[in-house]
Design a protein around this motif. Sequence first.
Motif, PDB file in Angstrom:
ATOM      1  N   VAL A 255       0.841  -1.204   0.000  1.00 16.53           N
ATOM      2  CA  VAL A 255       0.000   0.000   0.000  1.00 16.53           C
ATOM      3  C   VAL A 255       0.873   1.249   0.000  1.00 16.53           C
ATOM      4  CG1 VAL A 255      -1.676   1.334   1.353  1.00 16.53           C
ATOM      5  CG2 VAL A 255      -1.937  -1.144   1.149  1.00 16.53           C
ATOM      6  N   ASP A 256       0.487   2.230  -0.819  1.00 14.14           N
ATOM      7  CA  ASP A 256       1.122   3.550  -0.818  1.00 14.14           C
ATOM      8  C   ASP A 256       0.388   4.404   0.212  1.00 14.14           C
ATOM      9  OD1 ASP A 256       1.970   6.149  -1.279  1.00 14.14           O
ATOM     10  OD2 ASP A 256       2.063   5.921  -3.451  1.00 14.14           O
ATOM     11  N   PHE A 257       0.921   4.459   1.428  1.00 12.31           N
ATOM     12  CA  PHE A 257       0.219   5.138   2.516  1.00 12.31           C
ATOM     13  C   PHE A 257       0.201   6.653   2.351  1.00 12.31           C
ATOM     14  CE2 PHE A 257       1.281   1.080   4.706  1.00 12.31           C
ATOM     15  CZ  PHE A 257      -0.020   0.710   5.027  1.00 12.31           C
ATOM     16  N   VAL A 258       1.171   7.214   1.655  1.00  7.45           N
ATOM     17  CA  VAL A 258       1.161   8.661   1.392  1.00  7.45           C
ATOM     18  C   VAL A 258      -0.017   9.014   0.483  1.00  7.45           C
ATOM     19  CG1 VAL A 258       2.428  10.588   0.369  1.00  7.45           C
ATOM     20  CG2 VAL A 258       3.658   8.870   1.715  1.00  7.45           C
ATOM     21  N   GLN A 261      -3.317   8.600   2.402  1.00  8.88           N
ATOM     22  CA  GLN A 261      -3.570   9.709   3.322  1.00  8.88           C
ATOM     23  C   GLN A 261      -4.136  10.917   2.581  1.00  8.88           C
ATOM     24  OE1 GLN A 261      -0.079  10.302   5.723  1.00  8.88           O
ATOM     25  NE2 GLN A 261      -1.266  10.521   7.579  1.00  8.88           N
ATOM     26  N   LYS A 262      -3.648  11.172   1.364  1.00  8.22           N
ATOM     27  CA  LYS A 262      -4.161  12.284   0.551  1.00  8.22           C
ATOM     28  C   LYS A 262      -5.614  12.039   0.185  1.00  8.22           C
ATOM     29  CE  LYS A 262       0.273  13.689  -1.479  1.00  8.22           C
ATOM     30  NZ  LYS A 262       1.089  13.748  -2.732  1.00  8.22           N
ATOM     31  N   TRP A 263      -5.929  10.802  -0.184  1.00  5.33           N
ATOM     32  CA  TRP A 263      -7.313  10.469  -0.528  1.00  5.33           C
ATOM     33  C   TRP A 263      -8.237  10.648   0.674  1.00  5.33           C
ATOM     34  CZ3 TRP A 263      -6.085   5.154  -3.251  1.00  5.33           C
ATOM     35  CH2 TRP A 263      -5.557   5.408  -4.517  1.00  5.33           C
ATOM     36  N   ILE A 264      -7.790  10.195   1.832  1.00  4.94           N
ATOM     37  CA  ILE A 264      -8.599  10.336   3.047  1.00  4.94           C
ATOM     38  C   ILE A 264      -8.899  11.809   3.311  1.00  4.94           C
ATOM     39  CG2 ILE A 264      -8.516  10.109   5.573  1.00  4.94           C
ATOM     40  CD1 ILE A 264      -7.065   7.429   5.147  1.00  4.94           C
ATOM     41  N   GLY A 265      -7.911  12.668   3.081  1.00  2.00           N
ATOM     42  CA  GLY A 265      -8.118  14.105   3.247  1.00  2.00           C
ATOM     43  C   GLY A 265      -9.108  14.661   2.237  1.00  2.00           C
ATOM     44  N   LYS A 266      -9.001  14.243   0.973  1.00  2.00           N
ATOM     45  CA  LYS A 266      -9.912  14.720  -0.068  1.00  2.00           C
ATOM     46  C   LYS A 266     -11.353  14.332   0.226  1.00  2.00           C
ATOM     47  CE  LYS A 266      -6.833  14.970  -4.098  1.00  2.00           C
ATOM     48  NZ  LYS A 266      -6.543  14.425  -5.450  1.00  2.00           N
ATOM     49  N   LEU A 274     -10.012   7.526  11.833  1.00  2.00           N
ATOM     50  CA  LEU A 274      -9.464   7.455  13.195  1.00  2.00           C
ATOM     51  C   LEU A 274     -10.315   6.544  14.066  1.00  2.00           C
ATOM     52  CD1 LEU A 274      -7.582   8.363  15.491  1.00  2.00           C
ATOM     53  CD2 LEU A 274      -9.017  10.396  15.747  1.00  2.00           C
ATOM     54  N   LEU A 275     -11.626   6.664  13.958  1.00  2.00           N
ATOM     55  CA  LEU A 275     -12.524   5.804  14.734  1.00  2.00           C
ATOM     56  C   LEU A 275     -12.318   4.339  14.357  1.00  2.00           C
ATOM     57  CD1 LEU A 275     -14.898   5.369  16.688  1.00  2.00           C
ATOM     58  CD2 LEU A 275     -16.443   5.795  14.762  1.00  2.00           C
ATOM     59  N   GLU A 276     -12.248   4.048  13.061  1.00  2.00           N
ATOM     60  CA  GLU A 276     -12.063   2.668  12.597  1.00  2.00           C
ATOM     61  C   GLU A 276     -10.731   2.117  13.078  1.00  2.00           C
ATOM     62  OE1 GLU A 276     -12.551   2.789   8.369  1.00  2.00           O
ATOM     63  OE2 GLU A 276     -14.541   3.679   8.487  1.00  2.00           O
ATOM     64  N   GLY A 277      -9.690   2.942  13.006  1.00  2.00           N
ATOM     65  CA  GLY A 277      -8.378   2.512  13.483  1.00  2.00           C
ATOM     66  C   GLY A 277      -8.369   2.259  14.969  1.00  2.00           C
ATOM     67  N   LEU A 291      -0.937   1.250  11.586  1.00  2.00           N
ATOM     68  CA  LEU A 291      -1.852   2.102  10.821  1.00  2.00           C
ATOM     69  C   LEU A 291      -1.195   3.468  10.610  1.00  2.00           C
ATOM     70  CD1 LEU A 291      -3.727   0.316  13.054  1.00  2.00           C
ATOM     71  CD2 LEU A 291      -5.509   1.290  11.631  1.00  2.00           C
ATOM     72  N   PRO A 292      -0.159   3.531   9.776  1.00  2.00           N
ATOM     73  CA  PRO A 292       0.615   4.765   9.625  1.00  2.00           C
ATOM     74  C   PRO A 292      -0.134   5.912   8.961  1.00  2.00           C
ATOM     75  CG  PRO A 292       1.307   3.148   7.990  1.00  2.00           C
ATOM     76  CD  PRO A 292       0.355   2.445   8.914  1.00  2.00           C
ATOM     77  N   PHE A 293      -1.277   5.632   8.367  1.00  2.00           N
ATOM     78  CA  PHE A 293      -2.050   6.664   7.678  1.00  2.00           C
ATOM     79  C   PHE A 293      -3.054   7.350   8.606  1.00  2.00           C
ATOM     80  CE2 PHE A 293      -3.888   2.507   7.301  1.00  2.00           C
ATOM     81  CZ  PHE A 293      -5.231   2.682   7.569  1.00  2.00           C
ATOM     82  N   ILE A 294      -3.058   6.958   9.890  1.00  2.46           N
ATOM     83  CA  ILE A 294      -3.988   7.533  10.862  1.00  2.46           C
ATOM     84  C   ILE A 294      -3.209   8.273  11.934  1.00  2.46           C
ATOM     85  CG2 ILE A 294      -5.730   7.000  12.623  1.00  2.46           C
ATOM     86  CD1 ILE A 294      -6.601   4.633  10.918  1.00  2.46           C
TER      87      ILE A 294
END
Length: 373
Positions: A255-258, A261-266, A274-277, A291-294
Motif C-alpha cells: 500500500v502507498d500510505f502517502v 492519506q491524501k485520498w482520506i483528506g480529499k 481514526l474511529l475505525e483505526g 496504521l501509519p495513515f492515521i
Amino acid sequence: MKTMPVIQRNFFRLLRSGTFGRKDEPLEPMSEWKWDRLCQLALMHGVGALVADGIKAYSDDFFLRLSDRQKDNWHRITEETEERNKETDMCLAELFDTFNHAHLRPILLKGQGFASLYDRPGHRSGGDIDIYFPYKPQAEKADAWAIEHGTEKDESDRNMLKYFRHGIKIEHHKQMMYLTNTLLNRRLQKIIDSEIRCCDSAYRIINGTKIEIVPHTLSLLIIIVRMARYIMNEGISLKQLIDFGMFLRKEGDKVDFVKLQKWIGKLQLQHMALLEGALLVKLMKFDEDELPFINFKNDTDTTTITDDIFDMNGSHTVDWFFTQGKHVFVTTSNSNAMLWHIRHTAKFFKYYPAEIFTNFFASFARSLSRIEE
C-alpha cells in the motif's frame, strides 16, 4: 475492555485468537447458558467458524468448559461455513472464466478476495459475489449474460443487477463504492476511475482461476469507506473490521500510505478513519504503528460504537421503511428502527458530518420510494 461483561471479554479473546493468532489472555469461567449466548453473538456477526478456531486454540484452557452438545454445534457451524465457501468459490471461478473469456474485465469486490488472506479462507463467512465492471460496454454485456443465464433476476436497483447462479447470489455493480454527498462522491469516483485505468492490476488465485481484485492502495480506501457507510447505517461490522486488520497484516507492504492519506483528506474521512483505526487497536489489539495513515493524537472514545456490537435486538435501518395503508397517511413499518436511525445519525455526526447528513436523507428517500403507487 474491563467494563465489558464476561461473555464479551471471552468473545473477543476467542475471536482475536481465531483470526490473528493472538492468545495473550486466559479465558474466564462461564456457565453453559453464557457459552450459548457467546455462540449466538458469533453467529449474529457472521464470525462463527472464526470463533470456533479460537476455541480450538484455547482447547487446553482450564475454563473452556463446553458440553458435548456445544462442541457438536461449533463443529457443525464450521462445516457449514466451509461447505458454503466451497460452493461460492466454484461459482466464482466459473463466472470469472466466462467473463474473462469474453474479455469483459470483471473485478472482484470484497468477499472471497478477502477470505483468501485468512489462514483458513473457508472459515470466513461468505455472502454475495460482488463484481465490478469498470467499462460500460462490457458491463452491459455481462448484465445481458446474467439475465439469460441467472435466476431470480432483480433490476430494481439502478446501481446494480442482482441474480442467483447455482444458489449463490451475484451482484453486478455499476459503482465500486459511492457516497451520498455529491461533491465527495465525485471525488471518490475520480479516484476509482484513475486507479483502475492507470495502476497495475492485482490478482488472487481462487479455485484454480486467476481473479482480478481491486489494486491494493485503492482497496484499503474502499475498505475504509465501506466501513464508514456501514457504521453510519447499521453500526460496526466485525467481519469488516477483521477484513480491515487482515488486509493491513497481509497486504500492507503493498500500500502507498502517502497516497492513501491524501485520498482520506480529499474525502474528509480523517475522523471516521481514526474511529475505525481505534476500534482495530482496542478490540483486535493492533499496534498504532500498523496504521501509519492515521493520526492517533487523541484517545478516541469507542464506547458509543462498541455498544452497537452487542445490540441483539436488531431494530436497525434495514427495518426502517414506509408503507401507505388504506388511507392517505404514510407510516413507518418500524418506529423503533426509525428512532434508532435518528439517534444513530446524531451519535456519529461528528465523525463524518459532510456525509452523514446527506446519508440520513438518502436513507429517508429510499424508504419513501418503497411506498406503493
